[in-house]
Design an enzyme around this catalytic site. Structure first.
Site, mmCIF file in Angstrom:
data_model
loop_
_atom_site.group_PDB
_atom_site.id
_atom_site.type_symbol
_atom_site.label_atom_id
_atom_site.label_comp_id
_atom_site.label_asym_id
_atom_site.label_seq_id
_atom_site.Cartn_x
_atom_site.Cartn_y
_atom_site.Cartn_z
ATOM 1 N N HIS A 95 0.837 -1.198 0.000
ATOM 2 C CA HIS A 95 0.000 0.000 0.000
ATOM 3 C C HIS A 95 0.872 1.248 0.000
ATOM 4 C CE1 HIS A 95 -3.418 2.591 0.592
ATOM 5 N NE2 HIS A 95 -2.834 3.141 1.635
ATOM 6 N N SER A 96 0.552 2.183 -0.885
ATOM 7 C CA SER A 96 1.230 3.476 -0.974
ATOM 8 C C SER A 96 2.728 3.256 -1.215
ATOM 9 C CB SER A 96 0.954 4.291 0.290
ATOM 10 O OG SER A 96 1.276 5.645 0.117
ATOM 11 N N MET A 97 3.595 3.729 -0.336
ATOM 12 C CA MET A 97 5.023 3.472 -0.490
ATOM 13 C C MET A 97 5.289 1.974 -0.658
ATOM 14 S SD MET A 97 7.974 4.130 2.380
ATOM 15 C CE MET A 97 9.357 3.006 2.541
ATOM 16 N N ALA A 99 3.678 -0.203 -2.226
ATOM 17 C CA ALA A 99 3.472 -0.664 -3.600
ATOM 18 C C ALA A 99 4.750 -0.506 -4.420
ATOM 19 C CB ALA A 99 2.325 0.105 -4.243
ATOM 20 N N SER A 122 -1.588 -0.957 -4.163
ATOM 21 C CA SER A 122 -2.713 -0.241 -3.566
ATOM 22 C C SER A 122 -2.344 1.205 -3.239
ATOM 23 C CB SER A 122 -3.139 -0.970 -2.282
ATOM 24 O OG SER A 122 -4.028 -0.192 -1.500
#
Length: 256
Positions: A95-97, A99, A122
């Site tokens: 998720h975020s970083m 990813a 994500s």
């Protein structure tokens, strides 16, 4: 830098081990996040799936270790550790970083003719989609304002000065890693990619998430869910359903 197998316990957390599972899901946290964010995922998927959550240096029980503020360096070290966890098919979720880290770790595996069977990216723009951001250069109040706007951190924690001081170094380092990351527009992975995004995410538009399709030579799927950057906090059931669909398909493929 090589990571010895003895250090695996520092990097890889299994909150609900499933040693007999046919599948392993590796979860990569967001900026400022920790492995414990994925505890509910491990609980929900065990014993069908063995969930391993990555714990980056510089936070929680690793807060006294040097931070890694470069995505490439972090991916190098995570890849080295995960070599010892590929005794069954790996699926990556970041998720975020996380990813970006997952994407770069997948690329490193594929250079060795290995790698995940699918990457779930994500809440993050495609690697080649840049915005001019400088959160890591702000003062402490500026960083706190940023994470409050993302609604991903408990406001009670943000009101505790001692806790804020503990998490700020990791937050600043992670933001520096993300905001200085640069990717070759042609960089791809050979595994399928599923991008997930909140329909009102201020950090990632649906169009920016959709460009993950340019970074895989396999199938691509885009899932849009209601919510902002941390849509998955309130849409956990839907995210788990997406993961369950993936593992059901993998099981059917294996048994066919």
């Amino acid at each position: 830098m090589s990571v010895s197998p003895a250090d695996d316990g520092l990097w890889c957390r299994r909150f609900d081990p499933a040693p007999d599972a046919a599948h392993r899901l590796v979860c990569f946290p967001h900026a400022g996040g920790s492995a414990s964010y994925y505890l509910p995922v491990a609980t929900a998927l065990s014993p069908r799936v063995d969930v391993v959550a990555v714990q980056y240096p510089g936070r929680q029980d690793r807060r006294n270790e040097p931070l890694i503020d470069d995505i490439g360096t972090l991916a190098d070290q995570v890849h080295e550790v995960l070599r010892g966890w590929d005794d069954r098919p790996l699926t990556f979720f970041g998720h975020s970083m996380g990813a970006l880290v997952a994407f770069e770790v997948a690329r490193r595996f594929e250079r060795e003719d290995s790698g995940p069977v699918r990457l779930f990216a994500s809440g993050r723009r495609a690697p080649s989609r840049y915005r001019d951001e400088n959160v890591h250069r702000r003062d402490d109040d500026g960083i706190i304002a940023e994470i409050k706007s993302m609604s991903g951190t408990d406001d009670r924690l943000l009101g505790d000065e001692e806790l804020i001081r503990m998490i700020l170094p990791a937050l600043r380092g992670d933001y520096r890693a993300v905001e200085t990351y640069r990717c070759d527009p042609g960089a791809t992975v050979g595994c399928p990619v599923t991008a997930l995004v909140g329909d009102s995410d201020p950090k990632t538009s649906i169009d920016e998430a959709g460009d993950w399709k340019k970074h895989t030579t396999a199938d691509f799927d885009l899932r849009v869910l209601p919510g902002g950057h941390f849509y998955l906090n309130s849409r956990a059931a839907e995210v788990l359903k997406v993961l369950d669909e993936h593992f059901t398909a993998r099981a059917a493929l294996r048994d066919s």
